[in-house]
Design an enzyme around this catalytic site. Sequence first.
Site, PDB file in Angstrom:
ATOM      1  N   ARG A  54       1.023  -1.069   0.155  1.00  0.00           N
ATOM      2  CA  ARG A  54      -0.064  -0.022   0.029  1.00  0.00           C
ATOM      3  C   ARG A  54       0.721   1.381   0.038  1.00  0.00           C
ATOM      4  O   ARG A  54       0.465   2.319  -0.698  1.00  0.00           O
ATOM      5  CB  ARG A  54      -0.902  -0.109   1.216  1.00  0.00           C
ATOM      6  CG  ARG A  54      -1.876   1.502   1.284  1.00  0.00           C
ATOM      7  CD  ARG A  54      -3.041   1.411   2.098  1.00  0.00           C
ATOM      8  NE  ARG A  54      -2.694   0.448   3.353  1.00  0.00           N
ATOM      9  CZ  ARG A  54      -2.391   0.623   4.405  1.00  0.00           C
ATOM     10  NH1 ARG A  54      -1.544   1.690   4.543  1.00  0.00           N
ATOM     11  NH2 ARG A  54      -2.505  -0.418   5.355  1.00  0.00           N
ATOM     12  N   TYR A 106     -15.233  17.420 -15.836  1.00  0.00           N
ATOM     13  CA  TYR A 106     -15.533  16.386 -15.862  1.00  0.00           C
ATOM     14  C   TYR A 106     -16.715  16.012 -15.019  1.00  0.00           C
ATOM     15  O   TYR A 106     -16.562  16.306 -13.756  1.00  0.00           O
ATOM     16  CB  TYR A 106     -14.582  15.378 -15.696  1.00  0.00           C
ATOM     17  CG  TYR A 106     -14.707  13.681 -15.549  1.00  0.00           C
ATOM     18  CD1 TYR A 106     -15.488  13.097 -16.411  1.00  0.00           C
ATOM     19  CD2 TYR A 106     -14.441  13.056 -14.562  1.00  0.00           C
ATOM     20  CE1 TYR A 106     -16.066  11.817 -16.143  1.00  0.00           C
ATOM     21  CE2 TYR A 106     -14.799  11.803 -14.037  1.00  0.00           C
ATOM     22  CZ  TYR A 106     -15.493  11.189 -15.323  1.00  0.00           C
ATOM     23  OH  TYR A 106     -15.855  10.006 -14.886  1.00  0.00           O
ATOM     24  N   ASP A 184      -5.960  19.551 -14.283  1.00  0.00           N
ATOM     25  CA  ASP A 184      -6.314  18.068 -14.732  1.00  0.00           C
ATOM     26  C   ASP A 184      -5.637  18.226 -16.536  1.00  0.00           C
ATOM     27  O   ASP A 184      -6.312  19.110 -16.985  1.00  0.00           O
ATOM     28  CB  ASP A 184      -7.820  17.991 -14.617  1.00  0.00           C
ATOM     29  CG  ASP A 184      -8.212  16.622 -15.025  1.00  0.00           C
ATOM     30  OD1 ASP A 184      -7.426  15.905 -15.887  1.00  0.00           O
ATOM     31  OD2 ASP A 184      -9.323  16.017 -14.729  1.00  0.00           O
ATOM     32  N   LYS A 209      -6.572   7.209 -19.625  1.00  0.00           N
ATOM     33  CA  LYS A 209      -6.799   7.920 -20.871  1.00  0.00           C
ATOM     34  C   LYS A 209      -5.668   7.694 -21.997  1.00  0.00           C
ATOM     35  O   LYS A 209      -5.122   6.528 -22.134  1.00  0.00           O
ATOM     36  CB  LYS A 209      -7.431   9.507 -20.693  1.00  0.00           C
ATOM     37  CG  LYS A 209      -8.552   9.496 -19.798  1.00  0.00           C
ATOM     38  CD  LYS A 209      -9.604   8.710 -20.340  1.00  0.00           C
ATOM     39  CE  LYS A 209     -11.150   8.582 -19.421  1.00  0.00           C
ATOM     40  NZ  LYS A 209     -11.078   8.828 -18.004  1.00  0.00           N
TER      41      LYS A 209
END
Length: 391
Positions: A54, A106, A184, A209
Site C-alpha cells: 500500500r 468532468y 487536470d 486515458k
Amino acid sequence: MPEKSQNNYHFETLVIHAGQEPDPTTGAVMTPIYQTSTYVQAGPAQHKGYEYSRTDNPTRKALEDCLAALEGVPYGLAFASGMAAIDTIFKLLAPGDHVIASNDVYGGTFRLADKVWANYGIAFSWVDVSSLDAIRAAIRPATRLIWLETPTNPRLGLADVAAVVGLANDAKRSDGRRPLIVVDNTFASPALQQPLRLGADLAIHSTTKYLGGHSDVVGGAVMTGDEALFQRLKFLQNAAGAVPGPQDCFLVLRGLKTLALRMERHCSNAQQIAEFLADHAQVATVNYPGLPSHPQYDLARRQMRGPGGMISVILNGGAEAGKRFVSHTRLFQLAESLGGVESLIEHPYSMTHASLAASDLAVDPGLVRLSVGIEHVDDLLDDLRQALVAK
Ligand code: PLP
C-alpha cells in the site's frame, strides 16, 4: 535510465526510459510486475525501501518516476483511478476552505465536489476558467485551490495556466499562503502540455486515458515539483489506500512508451476531422482548439504542442440529430472514456456528464463528443460522413 540527467533527454526518450532500469536480479529490460504485498526484512525496520505494497511497490515506483519525468518534476504518485487522485487532492483541504473550479468539468469531478466534499464544509465556485476576470472575481481570502481543466471536458475551452498562476500570486495572503493551482491534464497529456512548467502546483491525470492509451486499465496520477505537497499527498494516499495494483502500473508503463507517437497521430487525425466537420452542412458548431475559429486558438498554439484528439460538436438538428449521429457510427464506438487508440463517440448529456444534468453546469443536450483514435483518417472520415446523413 543511462547516466545523463533526465532534463537532457527528449520527451520521446523519457516515455520509454524514465524511471526504468533493467531489473537488477535478472537483467529483464521490461519492469517486472512485482506482484507482492510485502517484503522480507533483515531485522525489525531493516528493509530495502519497501515494507508493504500500500505504501510502495517497485512497479508502481517505476511508473511514478516516469510520470514525474514526463511532467518535468521530481515527484509523482500513481493512484487507483483519476477520481482517487482528485479525491486525495481535495483531502488537502479543511472545513471553511474555498475552491474555484472550472464550470466545464468532468462530471465525476463535479459529483465528488458537490455531493461529497461540499458536505464536509468545503465551498466550491464554478466559474468559466477561460475568463481571467471571472477567476479574479471569485477569489476569496479562504480560496485554497484553483482547479483547472484545460482543455475542458466536454466543450474544449482553454485556461491560460501561466496567467492563472499570476492571479494566484497576486492573491497571496499576509501569511504567505496563496491558492494552489491544480491542472487536470488528462485531455492534453504531458506530450502536448506541461502545466507544472507553466507554474501550476499539481498536475493530475486519469491515466485511464491517453497515458495508458489502450482502454485496458483504470488509473490516476498526481505530479508536483513541491516536496512538501508531495509528502502530504503520499501520507494521505498511504493513510486512505487508493493505490493501483502492480499489473495496472505495468500496463500504464507499457502504454506510455508510445505516448509521443500516439499523440502525433491523435492530433493529425483530429485536425482533419475537425476541419471536415466544420465544413459539413449538418454541423452547427465544432469545438476544437486546432481550428482558427476556436476563441482561444492563439492560446492553444502558445500553451500546447498540439491541439489534441478530442472534439465536440453540435449538429443543426440539436439533441435528436446528435443522438441519431452517435447511434449510427460504426468505427467510432459509442462508449464513455477517451484517449485510447480506438475512436469513440458519446453523448455527454446522458453519459459522461449525466451527473451535471440537474445542475447549473448541465451540458447542452445536443453536444456530441468524439475521441479521435489513431486509425487511418480516411476510414474515420468515411464513418462520420455516413453517420451524419443516416436516418
Ligand atoms: N478527469 C477527466 C478530464 C476525465 O475525463 C476523467 C474520466 O473520464 C477523470 C478525471 C476521472 O478519471 P477515472 O475515470 O480514471 O477515475
